[in-house]
Scaffold this motif. Structure first.
Motif, PDB file in Angstrom:
ATOM      1  N   GLN A  25      -5.301   0.267  24.972  1.00 31.65           N
ATOM      2  CA  GLN A  25      -4.764  -0.714  25.680  1.00 31.65           C
ATOM      3  C   GLN A  25      -3.709  -0.874  26.565  1.00 31.65           C
ATOM      4  O   GLN A  25      -3.150   0.392  26.799  1.00 31.65           O
ATOM      5  N   GLN A  27      -2.493   3.736  24.526  1.00 29.90           N
ATOM      6  CA  GLN A  27      -1.576   2.073  24.575  1.00 29.90           C
ATOM      7  C   GLN A  27      -1.087   3.396  26.297  1.00 29.90           C
ATOM      8  O   GLN A  27      -0.155   4.621  25.813  1.00 29.90           O
ATOM      9  N   ASN A  36      -0.868  -1.971  29.635  1.00 27.33           N
ATOM     10  CA  ASN A  36       0.186  -3.135  29.523  1.00 27.33           C
ATOM     11  C   ASN A  36       0.963  -2.318  30.683  1.00 27.33           C
ATOM     12  O   ASN A  36       1.884  -1.277  31.221  1.00 27.33           O
ATOM     13  N   SER A  82      -1.754  -7.193  31.507  1.00 30.54           N
ATOM     14  CA  SER A  82      -2.225  -6.392  30.005  1.00 30.54           C
ATOM     15  C   SER A  82      -4.286  -6.479  30.157  1.00 30.54           C
ATOM     16  O   SER A  82      -4.331  -7.648  30.303  1.00 30.54           O
ATOM     17  N   THR A  87      -6.910  -5.132  26.733  1.00 27.08           N
ATOM     18  CA  THR A  87      -7.269  -4.604  26.053  1.00 27.08           C
ATOM     19  C   THR A  87      -9.117  -4.261  25.978  1.00 27.08           C
ATOM     20  O   THR A  87      -9.343  -5.330  26.078  1.00 27.08           O
TER      21      THR A  87
END
Length: 222
Positions: A184, A97, A186, A165, A167
């Motif tokens: 992911q 992430q 962001n 964002s 994913t």
């Protein structure tokens, strides 16, 4: 990898039970040739064991049926089998992430391809790709990595994202097996800075810092 399960049959009658056949159906299920299946006559109270081997050729769920035919009541006897084929390898990403600043054009990851727990590293390469990343684009170097090695993933065209964002999945394929890993992203709309970066404070005294919040790419929220 294969797995062998033992299934038992006991003659609960007061007379002999004569076994006529043991049949197995379903993709990936076999009767090991080294095992002695139930056959012949079982005396009252005696039993036998059937070894069922599950050796899937792909990932996913597979159903099978073990059928034992004999001269006793309730014949033929059927046992429903369920097995799940899991890949011989696993995927991990570093980082999994990320929070890059808005306006960043691309970010990089290290994708590790490792053997599944409990087995040695199979010979061969795992093909790597992305799903769900559009409008961003994925590229791997190398695009096909041996199990026990790593590949560099570059995620580009982040400026085209509709939102802050994303994913997506990293997908690995090997000999009909598939493994996926969610990743992911962001995007940060602002940055933080502090001045001074450090200060020396005498015991009992205080220190003052100035915290600055700066918008990125025209971000405006009040």
């Amino acid at each position: 990898s294969s797995n062998v399960q033992m299934l038992g049959l006991i003659n609960s009658q007061s007379v002999a039970l004569n076994i006529q056949s043991v049949m197995l159906s379903g993709t990936g299920y076999t009767l090991p040739s080294s095992a002695t299946p139930c056959s012949g006559s079982l005396a009252p109270g005696a039993g036998c064991v059937v070894a069922v081997q599950f050796d899937p050729t792909a990932t996913g769920s597979f159903a099978g049926t073990l059928t034992i035919t004999d001269d006793g009541p309730g014949s033929p006897r059927q046992i429903q089998l369920n097995g799940t084929g899991s890949p011989d390898f696993t995927l991990t990403a570093n980082p999994q992430q990320t929070t890059p600043l808005a306006g960043t054009s691309s970010i990089g990851y290290i994708v590790n391809v490792q053997p599944a727990a409990g087995i040695g590293a199979p010979s061969g390469n795992v093909g790597l790709s992305c799903t769900g990343a559009t409008p961003a684009t994925c590229s791997f170097s190398p695009a096909s990595a041996p199990i026990g090695s790593a590949s560099t993933l570059t995620l580009s065209n982040l400026a085209a994202l509709n939102g802050d964002s994303l994913t997506f999945d990293v997908v690995g394929t090997f000999n009909g097996q598939t493994a996926s890993l969610p990743v992911q992203v962001n995007l940060a709309d602002f940055s933080l800075s502090v001045s001074p970066a450090s200060a020396t404070v005498t015991a009992g005294q205080v220190a003052s810092y100035q915290l600055a919040v700066a918008p990125i790419n025209g971000f405006d929220y009040s």
